[in-house]
Write a protein that holds these residues in place. Sequence first.
Motif, PDB file in Angstrom:
ATOM      1  N   GLU A 248     -27.103 -35.439  66.670  1.00  0.00           N
ATOM      2  CA  GLU A 248     -27.606 -36.440  67.614  1.00  0.00           C
ATOM      3  C   GLU A 248     -28.754 -35.875  68.436  1.00  0.00           C
ATOM      4  OE1 GLU A 248     -26.918 -39.595  67.845  1.00  0.00           O
ATOM      5  OE2 GLU A 248     -25.520 -39.425  66.153  1.00  0.00           O
ATOM      6  N   GLU A 249     -28.614 -34.604  68.797  1.00  0.00           N
ATOM      7  CA  GLU A 249     -29.676 -33.974  69.567  1.00  0.00           C
ATOM      8  C   GLU A 249     -30.952 -33.861  68.741  1.00  0.00           C
ATOM      9  OE1 GLU A 249     -30.414 -29.851  72.126  1.00  0.00           O
ATOM     10  OE2 GLU A 249     -28.502 -30.231  71.116  1.00  0.00           O
ATOM     11  N   VAL A 250     -30.784 -33.514  67.431  1.00  0.00           N
ATOM     12  CA  VAL A 250     -31.963 -33.428  66.558  1.00  0.00           C
ATOM     13  C   VAL A 250     -32.625 -34.801  66.401  1.00  0.00           C
ATOM     14  CG1 VAL A 250     -32.715 -32.975  64.193  1.00  0.00           C
ATOM     15  CG2 VAL A 250     -31.158 -31.394  65.341  1.00  0.00           C
ATOM     16  N   LYS A 251     -31.802 -35.818  66.136  1.00  0.00           N
ATOM     17  CA  LYS A 251     -32.354 -37.170  65.971  1.00  0.00           C
ATOM     18  C   LYS A 251     -33.083 -37.637  67.237  1.00  0.00           C
ATOM     19  CE  LYS A 251     -28.913 -38.813  62.637  1.00  0.00           C
ATOM     20  NZ  LYS A 251     -27.816 -39.791  62.408  1.00  0.00           N
ATOM     21  N   LYS A 252     -32.449 -37.320  68.390  1.00  0.00           N
ATOM     22  CA  LYS A 252     -33.062 -37.717  69.650  1.00  0.00           C
ATOM     23  C   LYS A 252     -34.386 -36.990  69.866  1.00  0.00           C
ATOM     24  CE  LYS A 252     -32.038 -37.896  74.603  1.00  0.00           C
ATOM     25  NZ  LYS A 252     -31.030 -37.560  75.648  1.00  0.00           N
ATOM     26  N   ALA A 253     -34.400 -35.688  69.537  1.00  0.00           N
ATOM     27  CA  ALA A 253     -35.639 -34.925  69.701  1.00  0.00           C
ATOM     28  C   ALA A 253     -36.729 -35.413  68.751  1.00  0.00           C
ATOM     29  CB  ALA A 253     -35.360 -33.442  69.475  1.00  0.00           C
ATOM     30  N   VAL A 254     -36.321 -35.745  67.508  1.00  0.00           N
ATOM     31  CA  VAL A 254     -37.304 -36.276  66.552  1.00  0.00           C
ATOM     32  C   VAL A 254     -37.872 -37.601  67.058  1.00  0.00           C
ATOM     33  CG1 VAL A 254     -37.621 -37.203  64.222  1.00  0.00           C
ATOM     34  CG2 VAL A 254     -36.315 -35.098  64.577  1.00  0.00           C
ATOM     35  N   PHE A 255     -36.972 -38.425  67.625  1.00  0.00           N
ATOM     36  CA  PHE A 255     -37.433 -39.707  68.175  1.00  0.00           C
ATOM     37  C   PHE A 255     -38.354 -39.480  69.369  1.00  0.00           C
ATOM     38  CE2 PHE A 255     -36.873 -43.536  70.794  1.00  0.00           C
ATOM     39  CZ  PHE A 255     -37.290 -44.502  69.883  1.00  0.00           C
ATOM     40  N   GLN A 256     -38.047 -38.430  70.171  1.00  0.00           N
ATOM     41  CA  GLN A 256     -38.910 -38.130  71.308  1.00  0.00           C
ATOM     42  C   GLN A 256     -40.292 -37.670  70.872  1.00  0.00           C
ATOM     43  OE1 GLN A 256     -36.719 -35.285  73.596  1.00  0.00           O
ATOM     44  NE2 GLN A 256     -35.473 -36.855  74.650  1.00  0.00           N
ATOM     45  N   SER A 257     -40.351 -37.041  69.662  1.00  0.00           N
ATOM     46  CA  SER A 257     -41.679 -36.647  69.166  1.00  0.00           C
ATOM     47  C   SER A 257     -42.564 -37.859  68.932  1.00  0.00           C
ATOM     48  CB  SER A 257     -41.531 -35.831  67.885  1.00  0.00           C
ATOM     49  OG  SER A 257     -40.987 -36.640  66.853  1.00  0.00           O
ATOM     50  N   LEU A 258     -41.914 -39.004  68.650  1.00  0.00           N
ATOM     51  CA  LEU A 258     -42.697 -40.240  68.478  1.00  0.00           C
ATOM     52  C   LEU A 258     -43.311 -40.661  69.811  1.00  0.00           C
ATOM     53  CD1 LEU A 258     -43.565 -42.624  66.663  1.00  0.00           C
ATOM     54  CD2 LEU A 258     -41.398 -43.726  67.248  1.00  0.00           C
ATOM     55  N   TYR A 259     -42.592 -40.398  70.938  1.00  0.00           N
ATOM     56  CA  TYR A 259     -43.149 -40.723  72.243  1.00  0.00           C
ATOM     57  C   TYR A 259     -44.411 -39.935  72.529  1.00  0.00           C
ATOM     58  CZ  TYR A 259     -39.066 -43.478  73.617  1.00  0.00           C
ATOM     59  OH  TYR A 259     -38.107 -44.436  73.689  1.00  0.00           O
ATOM     60  N   LEU A 260     -44.473 -38.718  71.974  1.00  0.00           N
ATOM     61  CA  LEU A 260     -45.688 -37.934  72.191  1.00  0.00           C
ATOM     62  C   LEU A 260     -46.896 -38.678  71.629  1.00  0.00           C
ATOM     63  CD1 LEU A 260     -44.383 -34.360  71.206  1.00  0.00           C
ATOM     64  CD2 LEU A 260     -44.678 -35.288  73.506  1.00  0.00           C
ATOM     65  N   ILE A 261     -46.687 -39.255  70.443  1.00  0.00           N
ATOM     66  CA  ILE A 261     -47.795 -39.990  69.789  1.00  0.00           C
ATOM     67  C   ILE A 261     -48.113 -41.259  70.578  1.00  0.00           C
ATOM     68  CG2 ILE A 261     -48.519 -41.109  67.664  1.00  0.00           C
ATOM     69  CD1 ILE A 261     -46.519 -39.294  66.188  1.00  0.00           C
ATOM     70  N   HIS A 262     -47.073 -42.032  70.912  1.00  0.00           N
ATOM     71  CA  HIS A 262     -47.275 -43.307  71.631  1.00  0.00           C
ATOM     72  C   HIS A 262     -47.888 -43.056  73.005  1.00  0.00           C
ATOM     73  CE1 HIS A 262     -45.599 -45.950  68.704  1.00  0.00           C
ATOM     74  NE2 HIS A 262     -44.368 -45.419  68.761  1.00  0.00           N
ATOM     75  N   ASN A 263     -47.366 -42.030  73.724  1.00  0.00           N
ATOM     76  CA  ASN A 263     -47.895 -41.771  75.055  1.00  0.00           C
ATOM     77  C   ASN A 263     -49.373 -41.385  75.019  1.00  0.00           C
ATOM     78  OD1 ASN A 263     -45.463 -42.313  76.245  1.00  0.00           O
ATOM     79  ND2 ASN A 263     -44.804 -40.160  76.330  1.00  0.00           N
ATOM     80  N   ALA A 264     -49.701 -40.510  74.036  1.00  0.00           N
ATOM     81  CA  ALA A 264     -51.117 -40.128  73.931  1.00  0.00           C
ATOM     82  C   ALA A 264     -51.990 -41.328  73.572  1.00  0.00           C
ATOM     83  CB  ALA A 264     -51.256 -39.022  72.883  1.00  0.00           C
ATOM     84  N   ASP A 265     -51.498 -42.151  72.677  1.00  0.00           N
ATOM     85  CA  ASP A 265     -52.261 -43.321  72.230  1.00  0.00           C
ATOM     86  C   ASP A 265     -52.421 -44.322  73.364  1.00  0.00           C
ATOM     87  OD1 ASP A 265     -53.514 -44.754  69.949  1.00  0.00           O
ATOM     88  OD2 ASP A 265     -51.886 -46.196  70.363  1.00  0.00           O
ATOM     89  N   LEU A 266     -51.306 -44.642  74.063  1.00  0.00           N
ATOM     90  CA  LEU A 266     -51.354 -45.614  75.155  1.00  0.00           C
ATOM     91  C   LEU A 266     -52.214 -45.099  76.312  1.00  0.00           C
ATOM     92  CD1 LEU A 266     -47.640 -46.815  75.209  1.00  0.00           C
ATOM     93  CD2 LEU A 266     -49.640 -48.114  74.480  1.00  0.00           C
ATOM     94  N   ALA A 267     -52.114 -43.816  76.597  1.00  0.00           N
ATOM     95  CA  ALA A 267     -52.917 -43.268  77.683  1.00  0.00           C
ATOM     96  C   ALA A 267     -54.408 -43.396  77.390  1.00  0.00           C
ATOM     97  CB  ALA A 267     -52.552 -41.803  77.899  1.00  0.00           C
ATOM     98  N   LEU A 268     -54.800 -43.081  76.145  1.00  0.00           N
ATOM     99  CA  LEU A 268     -56.211 -43.154  75.780  1.00  0.00           C
ATOM    100  C   LEU A 268     -56.704 -44.602  75.791  1.00  0.00           C
ATOM    101  CD1 LEU A 268     -58.749 -41.648  74.857  1.00  0.00           C
ATOM    102  CD2 LEU A 268     -57.921 -41.893  72.506  1.00  0.00           C
ATOM    103  N   ARG A 269     -55.895 -45.535  75.221  1.00  0.00           N
ATOM    104  CA  ARG A 269     -56.304 -46.949  75.153  1.00  0.00           C
ATOM    105  C   ARG A 269     -56.419 -47.543  76.573  1.00  0.00           C
ATOM    106  NH1 ARG A 269     -55.882 -49.263  70.030  1.00  0.00           N
ATOM    107  NH2 ARG A 269     -54.925 -47.867  68.489  1.00  0.00           N
TER     108      ARG A 269
END
Length: 439
Positions: free
Chosen positions: A51-72
Motif C-alpha cells: 500500500e505504501e508503494v502504491k501510494k508513493a507511486v500515485f504521489q509521483s503522479l502529483y509531481l507531474i500534475h503539480n508541475a504542469d498546473l503550476a506552469l499553466r
Amino acid sequence: MNSIHIKSLVNKYLLGVSVAIIILLLSANIVVSYHSTHIMQQNRQLQEQTEEVKKAVFQSLYLIHNADLALRGYVAFKDPRYLPPLQFAYEDKDSIFKTIEVPLRKQNYSMIEFDRLKDSINTYLDQCTRMKDLFDRNQLKEFTQLAKEDKGYHLWLQYDRFNKAVCLYEDTINEQAQQRYNKAQDTIHLVQFMLALLSVPTLLFTAFHTYKQVATAKKLRDAEWENARLLAGHNEKLEAIVQERTEQILIRKQELKAQYEQICLQNEELSRQREELARQNLALTEAKRQQLEVYTQSIMEKNEIIEVIQNKLEQFKSIQQVDYSIIENFNTILKSSILTEESWQKFKTTFEAIYPHFFATLRFHYPHITSAEQRLAALIKLNLSVKECANMLGISPESVKKSRQRLRKRLQLTESENIDIFIQEFLTTAAEVNKDQIA
C-alpha cells in the motif's frame, strides 16, 4: 489369568501410544499456529508495504500534475502565486522516489522502469523550470516550441505503464502471501481435526478404564472387609491358642530357670575348682622353677668339681711316676658329672616345665636344627659360660665355640647380633607369640 494380564498390557500400550500421538499433535498444532501467526505478520507487513508503494507511486503522479498546473497557471495569469506547486514538486520528489525504491529493492523488483521514470520526472521538472524562465524572458517562440512537444503526456503514459506493472507485482506478492496463509490455516485445521479425532476416543477409552478401575477398587474393598471379618474370627482362635501356648512357655520358663540356677551353682563349683587348679599349677610351676634352679646350681657345683679334678689330673700328669688307679677314679668322677643322655632327658623335662614351647619354637622356626644344637641353646638359656657348657657336655671349650658358631649360622644371625641375647629375648618372645601355632 495370563490372557487378562496380556489384555491389560495391550490396553496400557494402546493408551500410551494414543497419549504420545496426542502430545505430538499438540506440539505440531503449537508449531503450526506459531508459523501461521508469523505468516500473518509477514502478510500484514507486505500489505502495508504494498500500500505504501502504491501510494508513493500515485504521489509521483502529483509531481507531474503539480508541475504542469503550476506552469499553466503561471503562464495563463502571470501570477507567481501559481508557482509553489512546482517548488513543492522539487522538494518532495526525492522522498517520494526513496519511498518507492527501498521496498521495491527489498522485494527484488526490477528497477529499470523505475530509474527511467525517475529520470523522466526529473527531466520534466527541469523542462518546466526552463519554460518558466523562457516565459519570464519573453522568449515565447522557444517556449511555444517546447510546449508543443507535450512531454507531460508522454511522461504520464510512462507513469501509467510503471504504475500498472508495480500494482500487478504487489498484487502478486499479496496473493502469494495469502496462499501461504491459507495453506497454514488448512494445516492448523487438519492438525486440530486429527487431534480431536484421536483425543475423543482416547478420553472415552480412559473414562471407561477409569470406571472399571473404580469398580474393581470397590470389589477389592468389599473383599478386604470380608477378609477382615474372617481374620477377626481367626484372631480369636489364635488368641486362645497363643494364651494356651503362653502358659506352656511360662511353665517351661520356670523349669529352665530352675535348670539355670542349678547350672549356675555347678559353674560356681567349676570356677572354684579352676581357681584351685590354677593355684596348684602356680605352686607346681614355682616348685619346678625352684627344682630347675637347684638343678642348675647342682650343675654349677659339678662344673666347679670338674674344674678342680681337671687341675689335679694336670698335676698328676706332670709327675713321672703316676698312680693310674687315681687317674681312673678321677675319670669315673668326671663321667658322673657330664650331662649324659639320661640326665639330659630329666633336665629337658624340668626345663620345658619352666620354659614351655622353647624347643618347639626352635624346631618351628628352624626345622633343620639338631638335638645337640637344641641342647646347647638350652644351656645358653641358663646363662652358662663356654667353659661350663664344655664341662657339662664333656667336650673342650674350643668344641663349644665351634658348636656356638654352627648354632649362629642355624639361627641366621648377623655378626652384630649376640647369640646369648637372641636366645634369651627373641626365642622367648617367639615362643609366646607362636605357641598356639606350634600347638
